[in-house]
Design an enzyme around this catalytic site. Structure first.
Site, PDB file in Angstrom:
ATOM      1  N   HIS A   1       0.860  -1.182   0.000  1.00 21.23           N
ATOM      2  CA  HIS A   1       0.000   0.000   0.000  1.00 21.23           C
ATOM      3  C   HIS A   1       0.898   1.234   0.000  1.00 21.23           C
ATOM      4  CE1 HIS A   1      -3.816  -2.014   1.868  1.00 21.23           C
ATOM      5  NE2 HIS A   1      -3.266  -2.754   0.931  1.00 21.23           N
TER       6      HIS A   1
ATOM      7  N   GLU B   1       0.997   3.855   1.815  1.00 18.98           N
ATOM      8  CA  GLU B   1       1.485   4.240   3.136  1.00 18.98           C
ATOM      9  C   GLU B   1       2.669   3.396   3.573  1.00 18.98           C
ATOM     10  OE1 GLU B   1      -1.657   3.451   2.179  1.00 18.98           O
ATOM     11  OE2 GLU B   1      -3.084   4.117   3.698  1.00 18.98           O
TER      12      GLU B   1
ATOM     13  N   CYS C   1      -6.151   1.801   5.870  1.00 20.62           N
ATOM     14  CA  CYS C   1      -6.770   0.556   6.316  1.00 20.62           C
ATOM     15  C   CYS C   1      -6.172   0.178   7.677  1.00 20.62           C
ATOM     16  CB  CYS C   1      -6.523  -0.540   5.281  1.00 20.62           C
ATOM     17  SG  CYS C   1      -4.809  -1.130   5.227  1.00 20.62           S
TER      18      CYS C   1
ATOM     19  N   CYS D   1      -2.345  -0.430   7.538  1.00 19.12           N
ATOM     20  CA  CYS D   1      -1.557   0.789   7.394  1.00 19.12           C
ATOM     21  C   CYS D   1      -1.617   1.649   8.650  1.00 19.12           C
ATOM     22  CB  CYS D   1      -2.029   1.572   6.173  1.00 19.12           C
ATOM     23  SG  CYS D   1      -1.627   0.728   4.618  1.00 19.12           S
TER      24      CYS D   1
END
Length: 149
Positions: free
Chosen positions: A53, A55, A83, A86
């Site tokens: 992801h 992040e 999410c 993260c």
């Protein structure tokens, strides 16, 4: 001191992710002095890595540059609410401030769903600012998913 948002750069990363066929989420990590440390968009499909992801990618790069597993004083700009995975990485990295654009009612982990930062087991809670650049981030996501339906 004047506030400067880096959400425009995060949106650029989200647009680049969409162009690669990735879910359009972008992130920018900013050092305490205002220097952009890392920028990334989602790369889960490209890297065949469910943890890639935006992040996580910028946190990894920031930690590599700092030579540390923690990033105190750093700000993180993300186009979509992080999410739970993260959000946990943000806490573990000791990010000082999290700025995010669009809320994520389906998969969010900060203001929605499990609200990771509100758990007693969460060792560090960043300052959280939501809705920064929400409209263009939402529009990008809606356009991306509408084209796939």
């Amino acid at each position: 001191m004047t506030f400067r948002s880096y959400m425009d750069q995060a949106l650029e990363e989200a647009e680049a992710a969409a162009a690669r066929g990735e879910v359009p989420v972008g992130a920018v990590l900013v050092a305490p002095d205002g220097t952009v440390v890392a920028r990334a968009g989602n790369r889960t499909r490209e890297l065949s890595d469910p943890t890639a992801h935006a992040e996580v990618l910028v946190i990894r790069e920031g930690c590599k540059q700092m030579g540390s597993e923690r990033l105190p004083g750093h700000d993180l700009y993300v186009t979509l609410e992080p999410c739970p995975m993260c959000a946990t990485a943000i806490s573990a990295a000791r990010i000082a401030r999290l700025y995010y654009g669009a809320s994520d009612p389906k998969s969010g982990g900060v203001g929605q769903g499990p609200r990771i930062f509100s758990h007693a087991q969460c060792h560090h809670v960043p300052e959280v600012y939501d809705g920064i650049g929400a409209e263009p981030a939402e529009a990008l996501l809606k356009t991306f998913f509408a084209a796939r339906r």
